[in-house]
Scaffold this motif. Structure first.
Motif, PDB file in Angstrom:
ATOM      1  N   THR A 163       0.848  -1.178   0.000  1.00  0.00           N
ATOM      2  CA  THR A 163       0.000   0.000   0.000  1.00  0.00           C
ATOM      3  C   THR A 163       0.887   1.232   0.000  1.00  0.00           C
ATOM      4  OG1 THR A 163      -1.797  -1.116   1.188  1.00  0.00           O
ATOM      5  CG2 THR A 163      -1.749   1.283   1.286  1.00  0.00           C
ATOM      6  N   ASP A 164       0.596   2.181  -0.861  1.00  0.00           N
ATOM      7  CA  ASP A 164       1.387   3.406  -0.953  1.00  0.00           C
ATOM      8  C   ASP A 164       0.796   4.470  -0.036  1.00  0.00           C
ATOM      9  OD1 ASP A 164       3.039   2.335  -2.984  1.00  0.00           O
ATOM     10  OD2 ASP A 164       1.510   2.799  -4.470  1.00  0.00           O
ATOM     11  N   PRO A 165       1.517   4.884   1.021  1.00  0.00           N
ATOM     12  CA  PRO A 165       0.978   5.924   1.899  1.00  0.00           C
ATOM     13  C   PRO A 165       1.021   7.296   1.226  1.00  0.00           C
ATOM     14  CG  PRO A 165       3.197   5.339   2.596  1.00  0.00           C
ATOM     15  CD  PRO A 165       2.830   4.397   1.488  1.00  0.00           C
ATOM     16  N   ALA A 166      -0.059   8.013   1.348  1.00  0.00           N
ATOM     17  CA  ALA A 166      -0.141   9.364   0.804  1.00  0.00           C
ATOM     18  C   ALA A 166      -0.820  10.259   1.832  1.00  0.00           C
ATOM     19  CB  ALA A 166      -0.930   9.381  -0.505  1.00  0.00           C
ATOM     20  N   TYR A 205       2.302  11.802  -2.211  1.00  0.00           N
ATOM     21  CA  TYR A 205       2.828  10.574  -1.638  1.00  0.00           C
ATOM     22  C   TYR A 205       3.882  10.867  -0.570  1.00  0.00           C
ATOM     23  CZ  TYR A 205       0.467   7.840  -5.202  1.00  0.00           C
ATOM     24  OH  TYR A 205      -0.496   7.260  -5.984  1.00  0.00           O
ATOM     25  N   SER A 236      -7.914   8.007   8.220  1.00  0.00           N
ATOM     26  CA  SER A 236      -7.384   7.481   6.971  1.00  0.00           C
ATOM     27  C   SER A 236      -8.427   6.609   6.288  1.00  0.00           C
ATOM     28  CB  SER A 236      -6.120   6.668   7.229  1.00  0.00           C
ATOM     29  OG  SER A 236      -6.415   5.487   7.974  1.00  0.00           O
ATOM     30  N   TRP A 239      -7.612   4.033  -0.720  1.00  0.00           N
ATOM     31  CA  TRP A 239      -8.004   4.606  -2.003  1.00  0.00           C
ATOM     32  C   TRP A 239      -7.405   3.704  -3.071  1.00  0.00           C
ATOM     33  CZ3 TRP A 239     -11.841   7.511  -3.154  1.00  0.00           C
ATOM     34  CH2 TRP A 239     -11.904   8.236  -4.349  1.00  0.00           C
ATOM     35  N   SER A 244      -3.490   3.103  -2.817  1.00  0.00           N
ATOM     36  CA  SER A 244      -3.033   4.105  -1.855  1.00  0.00           C
ATOM     37  C   SER A 244      -3.762   3.981  -0.527  1.00  0.00           C
ATOM     38  CB  SER A 244      -3.248   5.519  -2.409  1.00  0.00           C
ATOM     39  OG  SER A 244      -2.476   5.735  -3.564  1.00  0.00           O
ATOM     40  N   MET A 246      -4.795   6.847   2.088  1.00  0.00           N
ATOM     41  CA  MET A 246      -4.830   8.292   2.262  1.00  0.00           C
ATOM     42  C   MET A 246      -4.865   8.626   3.749  1.00  0.00           C
ATOM     43  SD  MET A 246      -4.749   9.032  -0.900  1.00  0.00           S
ATOM     44  CE  MET A 246      -4.750  10.811  -0.679  1.00  0.00           C
TER      45      MET A 246
END
Length: 319
Positions: A163-166, A205, A236, A239, A244, A246
């Motif tokens: 998961t890409d944290p943004a 990001y 949070s 997404w 992502s 968020m």
């Protein structure tokens, strides 16, 4: 999380039952009595919803009713409060009277907590699998394993969902009441809308070696050229477009500081009062120049959730 205190895609009632993911015997039995969500990876991950229900109701199938062969893509999502397991599969959507294909952006905020959690989790997993058919370290082909929660190559090398944290932040002036203002931007990459211009919270990001709060400071400075203070975490949500997480914040800034956009990222940025935001949410026209009217973020986004928190007077970053 559930209820109005949670962002729209942070709601769920599923027990993920992670200890079952490696239990092949249990999974085989669970599949036979499961509820199954169909997602079509060739159509933006859409699923079926009943159009005669309010709120919309997702269509879940019995294992015997899913398209032949789709069980090979079965992803175990968890167990419902009534003890029934839930899976998702990647398959074409059948034509069923009274239903239509929907995507998560379109209906996520309308779904009940149960269905929001099922759809969000299923789509996040599906999008990860469709993008990780090969090992990131060796380039070897990978296959789904652990009921959809990992992929493995022929030598046993395993990868897990990422998961890409943004960060996403609603910058405001700290003023209560109708004259309080927030700073919103129009991303340079967004397609134009005839007669309208979409404004949303600033986002970006989290970079390697960086905290989420540091990312807030950096992104706001990079995108609109101002500094922020009193950064406060709100909540949070996933997404999954494609993958992502968020992390939502509120932060204060001085509206007298000049806004200087980075045109490679932000086409427009400006301050809006609570009066203006409230009017736009009520369906009234709010002029943003060049004959365009204000369009706010979609209801399934955490951006609109943050705007509502601020609009309702929740501006104390320490709360």
């Amino acid at each position: 999380m559930s209820g109005e205190a949670a962002p729209p895609l942070a709601r769920s009632t599923l027990d993920r039952a992670a200890h079952r993911r490696g239990d092949r015997q249990w999974l085989t039995e669970a599949w036979l009595r499961a509820r199954v969500l169909l997602l079509d990876s060739t159509d933006d991950g859409r699923t079926l919803a009943r159009t005669d229900a309010s709120p919309p109701a997702l269509v879940l199938f019995g294992a015997a009713d899913v398209p032949a062969g789709s069980e090979s893509t079965a992803m175990f999502l968890g167990v419902e409060p009534d003890g029934v397991p839930v899976f998702a599969v990647d398959a074409p959507l059948p034509a069923i009277p009274g239903t239509r294909p929907v995507n998560l952006r379109e209906v996520g905020h309308l779904l009940a907590d149960r269905e929001a959690g099922i759809f969000t989790t299923a789509l996040a997993l599906l999008n990860w699998h469709t993008r990780h058919g090969y090992s990131t370290s060796t380039g070897a082909p990978t296959a789904m394993d652990e009921a959809g929660w990992s992929r493995v190559d022929r030598n046993g090398g395993r990868i897990w969902p990422r998961t890409d944290p943004a960060m996403i932040v609603l910058v405001h002036d700290g003023v209560t009441g109708p004259d309080g203002r927030c700073l919103l931007g129009n991303n340079a990459s967004w397609p134009g809308t005839p007669g309208g211009r979409r404004y949303s919270c600033l986002a970006g990001y989290v970079e390697p070696g960086e905290s989420a709060e540091a990312a807030v400071l950096r992104e706001v400075r990079e995108e609109v050229g101002i500094g922020v203070e009193r950064i406060g975490y709100v909540g949070s949500q996933a997404w999954p477009f494609p993958g992502s997480l968020m992390l939502g914040f509120l932060a204060t800034a001085n509206p007298d500081d000049p806004v200087q956009v980075d045109p490679s990222e932000i086409a427009y940025a400006r301050w809006f009062s609570r009066r203006q935001i409230g009017a736009a949410l009520a369906g009234e026209t709010v002029d943003v120049g060049d004959g365009a009217q204000l369009i706010l973020p979609p209801p399934s986004s955490i951006a609109l959730f943050l705007i509502h928190r601020w609009l309702d007077g929740w501006v104390d970053a320490d709360r």
